[in-house]
Design a protein around this motif. Structure first.
Motif, PDB file in Angstrom:
ATOM      1  N   PRO A  55       0.837  -1.204   0.000  1.00  0.00           N
ATOM      2  CA  PRO A  55       0.000   0.000   0.000  1.00  0.00           C
ATOM      3  C   PRO A  55       0.873   1.255   0.000  1.00  0.00           C
ATOM      4  N   ALA A  56       0.300   2.384  -0.323  1.00  0.00           N
ATOM      5  CA  ALA A  56       1.054   3.644  -0.382  1.00  0.00           C
ATOM      6  C   ALA A  56       1.693   3.951   0.967  1.00  0.00           C
ATOM      7  N   GLY A  57       2.978   4.278   0.935  1.00  0.00           N
ATOM      8  CA  GLY A  57       3.688   4.683   2.143  1.00  0.00           C
ATOM      9  C   GLY A  57       4.117   3.556   3.051  1.00  0.00           C
ATOM     10  N   GLN A  58       3.934   2.304   2.649  1.00  0.00           N
ATOM     11  CA  GLN A  58       4.282   1.172   3.498  1.00  0.00           C
ATOM     12  C   GLN A  58       5.167   0.190   2.740  1.00  0.00           C
ATOM     13  N   PRO A  59       5.970  -0.607   3.463  1.00  0.00           N
ATOM     14  CA  PRO A  59       6.775  -1.625   2.785  1.00  0.00           C
ATOM     15  C   PRO A  59       5.928  -2.822   2.383  1.00  0.00           C
ATOM     16  N   CYS A  60       6.428  -3.579   1.427  1.00  0.00           N
ATOM     17  CA  CYS A  60       5.760  -4.842   1.086  1.00  0.00           C
ATOM     18  C   CYS A  60       5.829  -5.809   2.255  1.00  0.00           C
ATOM     19  N   LEU A  61       7.013  -5.895   2.873  1.00  0.00           N
ATOM     20  CA  LEU A  61       7.211  -6.861   3.954  1.00  0.00           C
ATOM     21  C   LEU A  61       8.215  -6.329   4.951  1.00  0.00           C
ATOM     22  N   VAL A  81      11.702 -17.693   5.131  1.00  0.00           N
ATOM     23  CA  VAL A  81      12.024 -18.122   3.776  1.00  0.00           C
ATOM     24  C   VAL A  81      10.863 -17.763   2.868  1.00  0.00           C
ATOM     25  N   LEU A  82      11.157 -17.060   1.769  1.00  0.00           N
ATOM     26  CA  LEU A  82      10.155 -16.723   0.761  1.00  0.00           C
ATOM     27  C   LEU A  82      10.589 -17.335  -0.556  1.00  0.00           C
ATOM     28  N   ASP A  83       9.703 -18.115  -1.163  1.00  0.00           N
ATOM     29  CA  ASP A  83      10.056 -18.860  -2.358  1.00  0.00           C
ATOM     30  C   ASP A  83       9.028 -18.585  -3.451  1.00  0.00           C
ATOM     31  N   GLY A  84       9.501 -18.025  -4.585  1.00  0.00           N
ATOM     32  CA  GLY A  84       8.629 -17.830  -5.731  1.00  0.00           C
ATOM     33  C   GLY A  84       7.573 -16.771  -5.535  1.00  0.00           C
ATOM     34  N   VAL A  85       7.951 -15.616  -4.957  1.00  0.00           N
ATOM     35  CA  VAL A  85       7.006 -14.537  -4.678  1.00  0.00           C
ATOM     36  C   VAL A  85       7.473 -13.276  -5.405  1.00  0.00           C
ATOM     37  N   LYS A  86       6.528 -12.506  -5.931  1.00  0.00           N
ATOM     38  CA  LYS A  86       6.835 -11.235  -6.572  1.00  0.00           C
ATOM     39  C   LYS A  86       6.354 -10.094  -5.692  1.00  0.00           C
ATOM     40  N   PHE A  87       7.213  -9.066  -5.515  1.00  0.00           N
ATOM     41  CA  PHE A  87       6.888  -7.891  -4.714  1.00  0.00           C
ATOM     42  C   PHE A  87       6.794  -6.678  -5.630  1.00  0.00           C
ATOM     43  N   ILE A  88       5.823  -5.816  -5.351  1.00  0.00           N
ATOM     44  CA  ILE A  88       5.650  -4.570  -6.100  1.00  0.00           C
ATOM     45  C   ILE A  88       5.509  -3.433  -5.097  1.00  0.00           C
ATOM     46  N   SER A  89       6.305  -2.380  -5.283  1.00  0.00           N
ATOM     47  CA  SER A  89       6.235  -1.224  -4.382  1.00  0.00           C
ATOM     48  C   SER A  89       6.449   0.044  -5.186  1.00  0.00           C
ATOM     49  N   ARG A  90       5.670   1.059  -4.873  1.00  0.00           N
ATOM     50  CA  ARG A  90       5.807   2.364  -5.517  1.00  0.00           C
ATOM     51  C   ARG A  90       5.938   3.471  -4.473  1.00  0.00           C
ATOM     52  N   SER A  91       6.350   3.129  -3.273  1.00  0.00           N
ATOM     53  CA  SER A  91       6.373   4.091  -2.175  1.00  0.00           C
ATOM     54  C   SER A  91       7.774   4.632  -1.971  1.00  0.00           C
ATOM     55  N   ARG A  92       7.915   5.943  -2.051  1.00  0.00           N
ATOM     56  CA  ARG A  92       9.205   6.574  -1.796  1.00  0.00           C
ATOM     57  C   ARG A  92       9.542   6.579  -0.306  1.00  0.00           C
ATOM     58  N   GLU A  93       8.517   6.447   0.549  1.00  0.00           N
ATOM     59  CA  GLU A  93       8.713   6.593   1.986  1.00  0.00           C
ATOM     60  C   GLU A  93       9.283   5.346   2.642  1.00  0.00           C
ATOM     61  N   ALA A  94       9.219   4.196   1.992  1.00  0.00           N
ATOM     62  CA  ALA A  94       9.622   2.953   2.650  1.00  0.00           C
ATOM     63  C   ALA A  94      10.265   2.019   1.640  1.00  0.00           C
ATOM     64  N   PRO A  95      11.202   1.166   2.091  1.00  0.00           N
ATOM     65  CA  PRO A  95      11.737   0.149   1.186  1.00  0.00           C
ATOM     66  C   PRO A  95      10.686  -0.906   0.878  1.00  0.00           C
ATOM     67  N   CYS A  96      10.948  -1.702  -0.127  1.00  0.00           N
ATOM     68  CA  CYS A  96       9.998  -2.767  -0.448  1.00  0.00           C
ATOM     69  C   CYS A  96      10.057  -3.872   0.598  1.00  0.00           C
ATOM     70  N   ASP A 115       9.802  -5.476  -7.986  1.00  0.00           N
ATOM     71  CA  ASP A 115       9.574  -4.297  -8.814  1.00  0.00           C
ATOM     72  C   ASP A 115       9.392  -3.125  -7.856  1.00  0.00           C
ATOM     73  N   SER A 116      10.482  -2.396  -7.619  1.00  0.00           N
ATOM     74  CA  SER A 116      10.444  -1.330  -6.614  1.00  0.00           C
ATOM     75  C   SER A 116      10.725   0.028  -7.231  1.00  0.00           C
ATOM     76  N   ARG A 117      10.275   0.226  -8.442  1.00  0.00           N
ATOM     77  CA  ARG A 117      10.486   1.517  -9.086  1.00  0.00           C
ATOM     78  C   ARG A 117       9.745   2.606  -8.328  1.00  0.00           C
ATOM     79  N   GLY A 118      10.485   3.635  -7.929  1.00  0.00           N
ATOM     80  CA  GLY A 118       9.912   4.711  -7.131  1.00  0.00           C
ATOM     81  C   GLY A 118      10.267   4.616  -5.670  1.00  0.00           C
ATOM     82  N   THR A 119      10.814   3.484  -5.208  1.00  0.00           N
ATOM     83  CA  THR A 119      11.191   3.352  -3.806  1.00  0.00           C
ATOM     84  C   THR A 119      12.654   3.739  -3.621  1.00  0.00           C
ATOM     85  N   ASN A 120      13.015   4.032  -2.387  1.00  0.00           N
ATOM     86  CA  ASN A 120      14.393   4.382  -2.093  1.00  0.00           C
ATOM     87  C   ASN A 120      15.298   3.158  -2.215  1.00  0.00           C
TER      88      ASN A 120
END
Length: 508
Positions: A172-178, A189-204, A220-225
């Protein structure tokens, strides 16, 4: 009179007809069985492979596990048993997550839990999962994208369920994926998972404590720090994965990293990475700021980086070692401004082996006080310099540097930082004399001004510049020099170098 052979033949035909009818009835029941349309275990995740002996399970009908309405579970015809729940993996509990639609009223009553133990939120499943449990996520196609910020506080395995692709977690906006805060000694352990983040305020993905292992992941963390941010007590193991970002891939400070077979694609190189880098003691954070994207920013960190490919970035790899050292092996960097920047860390050494750097402004820069060893690397088509050392105790051996303004530059420590890092504070040297760099058995060819330049000037004065330049093979045509030591009043020891006044055909 009845013929016995005819009776025998008729009996056999009757048995055959009955057998065929039985098979047809079984096939009809099987085709009508609602549990036959479940996702398969085609995705090559370890969790799915562990489940193979139980195939086909779990016996959960998606029609009454997704929409918030659950009819009474049907009963098997054989034995009168109800369908079993998900089996255990290696003796641990297994939870199923389907982020598809669910009725809010029922959802709110269950706190994220759907019918018959099926969760519609990864975070809700992680909150109640017992230690070492496995959470399987139905990917888009059977399920939907999980739009949430997942917080994990204990050892778990999270994997994709089924064979139609990776499960997707979108922040979600402004929050990390995990966010992982695992007890020290335990792992997620995370196996076979895709993460998407567009938040500049938090890492993915944020690793606060404990070990996090990702395999077969896409970020896919385009837009994140940062795609990944590893804090002091954290450990990140990333394998067989890909990161796409506009800014920076992995940041770790006083952490442990194990990166292997990772691709990092950086679309932009001018976005600020907001790195306040530590000094020699790795405690004072007022050490300088990187203005631009960084593929790997490993501050005072330990571990290994193996077979990592980075395309783009203002700095491909920024590294300073923790106490037990940091090893970079088979790192490939294409079109960065600065390929590798080595800074002083703690007592450990940064080892760079078989790096391949092409079309950078500067291939490798070694700051004063940065204990390092650079060997077996190939640096080609640099706009400025292949390798630059600022009085550091670096061992530079058996490298190939072809095509640059200067192949190797040996500069005074006082000349750091270079112009491309204007906000870096002067990095203090370790107490005592580190002996300067040792440049030995390298091939340096086709430099436009000089294969090697030794320059002890800074601020209008000459400074002491120690080091050794021995046994190197240098190629320089008529427009350049093999060794330029015009500005070195206290000469570096130069011995047994071979100078060929010609260009080297490259590649061989």
């Amino acid at each position: 009179m009845n013929n016995p052979s005819r009776r025998s033949t008729a009996g056999l035909l009757g048995i055959g007809v009955l057998a065929l009818a039985s098979v047809a009835a079984t096939a009809t029941r099987a085709s009508a069985d609602p549990y036959d349309n479940l996702p398969t275990y085609g995705y090559p995740s370890e969790a799915a492979q562990q489940l193979n002996p139980y195939d086909p399970v779990p016996e959960i009908d998606p029609r009454w596990c997704r929409w918030g309405y659950c009819p009474k579970p049907p009963v098997h015809r054989e034995g009168g048993q109800r369908p079993q729940r998900l089996p255990e993996l290696l003796g641990h509990d297994t939870l199923l997550v389907d982020c598809g639609k669910a009725r809010p009223s029922r959802e709110s009553r269950r706190g994220g839990r759907g019918p018959r133990g099926v969760f519609t939120s990864i975070d809700a499943a992680a909150e109640v999962a017992p230690p070492n449990a496995t959470i399987l996520i139905i990917p888009p196609g059977e399920g939907m994208t999980c739009v949430e910020s997942v917080h994990v506080r204990g050892p778990l395995t999270i994997a994709t369920y089924g064979g139609s692709g990776k499960a997707v977690i979108q922040a979600p906006a402004g929050q990390p994926c995990l966010t992982a805060h695992i007890p020290l000694g335990d792992s997620l352990v995370l196996d076979g998972v895709k993460f998407i983040s567009r938040s500049r305020e938090a890492p993915c993905v944020k690793v606060e404590a404990g070990k996090v292992t990702l395999r077969n992941a896409e970020v896919d963390s385009r837009g994140t720090n940062f795609a990944f941010d590893v804090e002091e007590s954290g450990e990140l193991a990333l394998e067989q994965s890909k990161i796409e970002t506009d800014f920076s891939g992995v940041h770790a400070r006083r952490g442990t990293v194990r990166l292997k077979n990772v691709d990092i694609d950086i679309a932009g190189r001018n976005g600020a990475a907001f790195l306040n880098l530590g000094r020699t003691d790795c405690i004072d954070r007022a050490g300088g700021t990187i203005h631009g994207s960084v593929g790997l920013a490993l501050e005072c960190s330990e571990g290994s980086v193996e077979n990592v490919n980075i395309v783009g970035a203002a700095v491909g790899v920024l590294a300073s070692a923790g106490t037990r050292g940091l090893r970079l092996t088979d790192v490939k960097l294409q079109k960065p401004d600065t390929g590798i920047l080595l800074l002083p860390g703690q007592l450990g050494m940064v080892t760079v082996e078989r790096a391949i750097i092409s079309k950078a402004r500067d291939g490798i820069i070694v700051a004063p006080g940065a204990e390092s060893q650079i060997s077996g690397s190939v640096i080609t088509d640099s706009r400025d310099t292949g390798i630059t050392t600022f009085g550091a105790g670096a061992l530079i051996v058996s490298n190939k540097i072809v095509g640059a303004e200067y192949g190797i530059r040996m500069l005074a420590a006082q000349a750091f930082p270079p112009p491309m890092f204007p906000e870096f504070a002067a990095v203090p040297m370790f107490e005592g004399d580190d002996g300067g760099p040792v440049v030995e058995n390298n091939l340096v060819a086709n430099s436009r001004r000089a294969a090697v330049r030794i320059d002890g000037r800074f601020g209008g004065a000459q400074h002491r510049l120690n080091g050794k330049l021995m046994g190197n093979t240098l190629y320089a045509d008529k427009s350049s020099q093999c060794i330029d030591d015009t500005y070195n009043d206290d000469p570096v020891r130069v011995k047994a170098n071979t100078c060929t006044r010609d260009r080297l055909p490259w590649p061989f």
